[in-house]
Write an enzyme that holds these catalytic residues in place. Sequence first.
Site, PDB file in Angstrom:
ATOM      1  N   VAL A  39      10.198  57.459   4.141  1.00  0.00           N
ATOM      2  CA  VAL A  39      11.478  57.915   4.656  1.00  0.00           C
ATOM      3  C   VAL A  39      11.891  59.210   3.934  1.00  0.00           C
ATOM      4  O   VAL A  39      11.649  59.353   2.731  1.00  0.00           O
ATOM      5  CB  VAL A  39      12.546  56.789   4.498  1.00  0.00           C
ATOM      6  CG1 VAL A  39      12.776  56.437   3.051  1.00  0.00           C
ATOM      7  CG2 VAL A  39      13.844  57.158   5.179  1.00  0.00           C
ATOM      8  N   ASN A 168       4.290  68.133   2.805  1.00  0.00           N
ATOM      9  CA  ASN A 168       5.462  68.833   3.312  1.00  0.00           C
ATOM     10  C   ASN A 168       6.366  69.315   2.163  1.00  0.00           C
ATOM     11  O   ASN A 168       6.204  68.892   1.024  1.00  0.00           O
ATOM     12  CB  ASN A 168       6.231  67.875   4.241  1.00  0.00           C
ATOM     13  CG  ASN A 168       7.345  68.566   4.999  1.00  0.00           C
ATOM     14  OD1 ASN A 168       7.284  69.778   5.234  1.00  0.00           O
ATOM     15  ND2 ASN A 168       8.363  67.823   5.366  1.00  0.00           N
ATOM     16  N   GLY A 475       2.911   0.284  -3.973  1.00  0.00           N
ATOM     17  CA  GLY A 475       3.035   1.725  -3.725  1.00  0.00           C
ATOM     18  C   GLY A 475       2.323   2.210  -2.474  1.00  0.00           C
ATOM     19  O   GLY A 475       2.171   3.422  -2.259  1.00  0.00           O
ATOM     20  N   LYS A 476       1.889   1.294  -1.618  1.00  0.00           N
ATOM     21  CA  LYS A 476       1.129   1.679  -0.411  1.00  0.00           C
ATOM     22  C   LYS A 476       1.940   2.611   0.489  1.00  0.00           C
ATOM     23  O   LYS A 476       1.482   3.693   0.866  1.00  0.00           O
ATOM     24  CB  LYS A 476       0.738   0.424   0.406  1.00  0.00           C
ATOM     25  CG  LYS A 476      -0.059  -0.616  -0.357  1.00  0.00           C
ATOM     26  CD  LYS A 476      -0.414  -1.813   0.508  1.00  0.00           C
ATOM     27  CE  LYS A 476       0.783  -2.617   1.018  1.00  0.00           C
ATOM     28  NZ  LYS A 476       1.568  -3.288  -0.019  1.00  0.00           N
ATOM     29  N   SER A 544      -2.800  -6.809   3.520  1.00  0.00           N
ATOM     30  CA  SER A 544      -4.151  -7.311   3.850  1.00  0.00           C
ATOM     31  C   SER A 544      -4.800  -8.008   2.649  1.00  0.00           C
ATOM     32  O   SER A 544      -5.735  -7.485   2.049  1.00  0.00           O
ATOM     33  CB  SER A 544      -5.040  -6.188   4.393  1.00  0.00           C
ATOM     34  OG  SER A 544      -4.840  -4.972   3.728  1.00  0.00           O
TER      35      SER A 544
HETATM   36  N1  LIG Z   1       5.747 -13.670   2.981  1.00  0.00           N
HETATM   37  C1  LIG Z   1       5.549 -12.356   2.880  1.00  0.00           C
HETATM   38  N2  LIG Z   1       4.499 -11.901   2.216  1.00  0.00           N
HETATM   39  C2  LIG Z   1       4.285 -10.567   2.131  1.00  0.00           C
HETATM   40  N3  LIG Z   1       5.110  -9.635   2.676  1.00  0.00           N
HETATM   41  C3  LIG Z   1       6.176 -10.071   3.353  1.00  0.00           C
HETATM   42  C4  LIG Z   1       6.434 -11.436   3.478  1.00  0.00           C
HETATM   43  N4  LIG Z   1       7.565 -11.597   4.203  1.00  0.00           N
HETATM   44  C5  LIG Z   1       7.991 -10.383   4.516  1.00  0.00           C
HETATM   45  N5  LIG Z   1       7.156  -9.407   4.017  1.00  0.00           N
HETATM   46  C6  LIG Z   1       7.285  -7.990   4.284  1.00  0.00           C
HETATM   47  O1  LIG Z   1       6.193  -7.682   5.143  1.00  0.00           O
HETATM   48  C7  LIG Z   1       5.381  -6.683   4.600  1.00  0.00           C
HETATM   49  C8  LIG Z   1       3.909  -7.100   4.567  1.00  0.00           C
HETATM   50  O2  LIG Z   1       3.411  -7.143   5.826  1.00  0.00           O
HETATM   51  P1  LIG Z   1       1.926  -6.792   6.074  1.00  0.00           P
HETATM   52  O3  LIG Z   1       1.768  -6.655   7.538  1.00  0.00           O
HETATM   53  O4  LIG Z   1       1.545  -5.626   5.246  1.00  0.00           O
HETATM   54  O5  LIG Z   1       1.167  -8.051   5.526  1.00  0.00           O
HETATM   55  S1  LIG Z   1      -0.304  -8.503   5.851  1.00  0.00           S
HETATM   56  O6  LIG Z   1      -1.179  -7.322   5.771  1.00  0.00           O
HETATM   57  O7  LIG Z   1      -0.297  -9.103   7.165  1.00  0.00           O
HETATM   58  O8  LIG Z   1      -0.639  -9.471   4.795  1.00  0.00           O
HETATM   59  C9  LIG Z   1       5.812  -6.426   3.191  1.00  0.00           C
HETATM   60  O9  LIG Z   1       5.832  -5.042   3.034  1.00  0.00           O
HETATM   61  P2  LIG Z   1       5.314  -4.281   1.757  1.00  0.00           P
HETATM   62  O10 LIG Z   1       6.295  -4.632   0.693  1.00  0.00           O
HETATM   63  O11 LIG Z   1       5.366  -2.837   2.161  1.00  0.00           O
HETATM   64  O12 LIG Z   1       3.920  -4.694   1.447  1.00  0.00           O
HETATM   65  C10 LIG Z   1       7.172  -7.039   3.111  1.00  0.00           C
HETATM   66  O13 LIG Z   1       8.162  -6.079   3.292  1.00  0.00           O
HETATM   67  N1  LIG Z   2       2.253   5.935  -9.002  1.00  0.00           N
HETATM   68  C1  LIG Z   2       3.019   5.376  -8.055  1.00  0.00           C
HETATM   69  N2  LIG Z   2       2.596   5.378  -6.773  1.00  0.00           N
HETATM   70  C2  LIG Z   2       3.345   4.818  -5.792  1.00  0.00           C
HETATM   71  N3  LIG Z   2       4.544   4.245  -5.998  1.00  0.00           N
HETATM   72  C3  LIG Z   2       5.025   4.201  -7.268  1.00  0.00           C
HETATM   73  C4  LIG Z   2       4.275   4.768  -8.334  1.00  0.00           C
HETATM   74  N4  LIG Z   2       4.960   4.580  -9.469  1.00  0.00           N
HETATM   75  C5  LIG Z   2       6.102   3.940  -9.104  1.00  0.00           C
HETATM   76  N5  LIG Z   2       6.148   3.716  -7.779  1.00  0.00           N
HETATM   77  C6  LIG Z   2       7.252   3.025  -7.081  1.00  0.00           C
HETATM   78  O1  LIG Z   2       6.796   1.775  -6.602  1.00  0.00           O
HETATM   79  C7  LIG Z   2       7.470   1.421  -5.405  1.00  0.00           C
HETATM   80  C8  LIG Z   2       6.430   1.092  -4.361  1.00  0.00           C
HETATM   81  O2  LIG Z   2       7.084   0.646  -3.187  1.00  0.00           O
HETATM   82  P1  LIG Z   2       6.384   0.711  -1.775  1.00  0.00           P
HETATM   83  O3  LIG Z   2       5.739   2.023  -1.628  1.00  0.00           O
HETATM   84  O4  LIG Z   2       7.358   0.242  -0.776  1.00  0.00           O
HETATM   85  O5  LIG Z   2       5.201  -0.354  -1.968  1.00  0.00           O
HETATM   86  P2  LIG Z   2       4.397  -1.151  -0.848  1.00  0.00           P
HETATM   87  O6  LIG Z   2       4.382  -0.339   0.381  1.00  0.00           O
HETATM   88  O7  LIG Z   2       3.036  -1.285  -1.466  1.00  0.00           O
HETATM   89  O8  LIG Z   2       5.100  -2.445  -0.700  1.00  0.00           O
HETATM   90  C9  LIG Z   2       8.336   2.580  -5.022  1.00  0.00           C
HETATM   91  O9  LIG Z   2       9.663   2.317  -5.444  1.00  0.00           O
HETATM   92  C10 LIG Z   2       7.724   3.728  -5.828  1.00  0.00           C
HETATM   93  O10 LIG Z   2       8.690   4.716  -6.148  1.00  0.00           O
END
Ligand SMILES: Nc1ncnc2c1ncn2[C@@H]1O[C@H](COP(=O)(O)OS(=O)(=O)O)[C@@H](OP(=O)(O)O)[C@H]1O
Ligand SMILES: Nc1ncnc2c1ncn2[C@@H]1O[C@H](COP(=O)(O)OP(=O)(O)O)[C@@H](O)[C@H]1O
Length: 648
Positions: A39, A168, A475-476, A544
Amino acid sequence: MTQTTSTAAAIAEEELASNLAANTNDDKARFPFAIVGHVDHGKSTLIGRLLHDTGSLPEGKLAELKAASDKRGGVLEWSFLLDAFQAERDQGITIDTTQIFFTTAKRRYVIIDAPGHKEFLKNAISGVAQAQAAFLVIDAAEGVREQSRRHALILHILGLRQVAVLINKIDLIDHDADRYAAVAAEIRHYLGQLGVTPLALVPISARNGDNIASRSEKTPWYDGPTVVDVLDNFVPAPAPVDQHLRLPVQDVFKFDHRRIVAGRIESGRLRVGDRLIFSPSGKQARIASLESWNAAPQIAAGAGQSIALTLDDELFIQRGDIAAHIEHQPHLAHQATVRLFWLDTAPLLAGDRLKLKVATSEYPVFVERIHAVIDVGNLAATQSDRIDQNAVAEVTLRSPALMALDKFDEFAKTGRGVLLRDGDIVGGAIVLHAGAVDQSRNLYSPTQSIGSADRASANGHRGAVLWLTGLSGSGKSTLAVSAEHRLFQRGRQVVVLDGDTLRQGLNSDLGFSPEARAENIRRTAEVAKLLAETGLIVFVSLISPWQADREKARRIVGENFAEIYVQADIETCKSRDPKGLYKKALQGEIKNFTGIDQPYEAPEEPDLTIDTTALTEEQALQQLLDLVDRLCALNGYESRRPADSYTI
Ligand SMILES: Nc1ncnc2c1ncn2[C@@H]1O[C@H](COP(=O)(O)OS(=O)(=O)O)[C@@H](OP(=O)(O)O)[C@H]1O
Ligand SMILES: Nc1ncnc2c1ncn2[C@@H]1O[C@H](COP(=O)(O)OP(=O)(O)O)[C@@H](O)[C@H]1O
């Protein structure tokens, strides 16, 4: 060849020649060039001068200019000319500041994009400004500045090789040969790094008219060409008519029960009877006719002409298709490595989604990888995960759509594109490499189903099932959801199937008995398999608890299955108890709770164990993402070029 066809061919040639000759009589035949520079380095003044010194000013303009300059203190301000043109344009009078015409004794010129025009970069990049040469204007007193460098770089990137430097305001350095030589050396060095050799460097004073149309007495040490000499020596680009055919389809009209395909021939030539292939669909047909209204029927046409044609087959052609001759088609690819110039204030990040517009087609793309970002100052290539405004970078873009692209150095018009975000131009790109795919695999017939290899190629990764098993609270879900976010940001196709969610819909009829859990897992595995086959990265988050059920899931899914043990001991899970379920189970409110009154069988040979009691969430996530990278990478899909092999 029969007598009739050879006669037709001869007529076609003749007709084409006369069409092209006709074309050279219009304004397109003016030699287009650009004037760029920092510019205030004197671009507008130079234009005013050029118009005046070549006798191209409209009648009375000089008097007007003098009057305007007198009012402001006497010195003739050539740049006022552009302001005056702008004012006229604003009043609807014909002169367009972005297209300034003038004529020398040798030929006619059009200056593309008036300097100071904010749209210069956008226009230059989008190809609106089809300059064949450029002057880079540099202030002798200030020397090379940031914008001088950036503009030089852009000219280079756009493939403009005819560049001359005008140093220039030579009056401001007292017409001093040594100071001139210093600036000249600096710009020569910079352009040299780009591989550009300026055709000339000219010391000028645009304001005083030194070395513009005639040699100045004030620079007796200079014996090179004047600005007008340099202009007259620029060589016009070879006619694109001699290249292979590229006809981007602009529109398809229905007219009298006929489909008429309209577009502008960007390069090459065609004639009635030619067999065309439309990319990326791969459909083929012969040209039945070239339509013309109120004119003699045409049987041939060439680059630069806008045409309308009919085909001998009723194909579904659409805007964005590119017609070519079968022997010389564009590349078909889901992936393209481009050199881009980024204009947006918000940076471009890996994973960002954009649209790539090339000729008349628009493809959704995401930034798969940033190979290198180029420092405009010293041209060094650095590795970075972001591209800031005005930076130049080399990146790989991926599109879920099959793109029909050319390499820029082979076809300028169909080898360069504009990047759009929310409809705005945010950058420009030239195609360095279009990743080839097996074309036969991508030309689908409607009855042929799309295979997982095609989907993987479109997505840039393979589909997979990542089966996360572990106690409730291990922690799944946390890991699956964070991985989903991270991968989505990188442009991956990804989804989470979570037990809790599935149990509210698909599996709402199932409880927590061993049989119900087995069925829950079977159904989920079937769904995951379907999704993975459509190219998705599927995270399954299910407790599972039994090995046998997980093995069954692996068998259902087949290849690209990984069992991931999200490990946390029962005491940790109880203490986390994110949903308060352990508390309820311990109080007997929930029966069959895994880890309390039902067992959990830890995987015997998981593909990965993530110990969430020992790792932070981020560390745990990284382990999961590393596995995804290994599992989902396409063989050879990266086609990465290391940053140090970058050349510009
Ligand atoms: N009796 C019993 N046992 C285990 N979990 C229970 C139960 N009743 C309810 N919940 C809630 O259901 C979630 C687990 O369901 P899933 O479909 O992962 O279980 S399985 O794979 O058929 O075993 C589980 O979720 P996550 O805590 O995320 O694992 C619970 O929120
Ligand atoms: N390294 C880690 N990986 C995953 N979750 C963790 C970890 N450390 C602590 N946590 C805590 O653990 C808990 C797991 O809960 P969630 O994920 O609902 O478990 P799930 O799905 O196996 O039932 C959460 O509150 C998360 O913040």
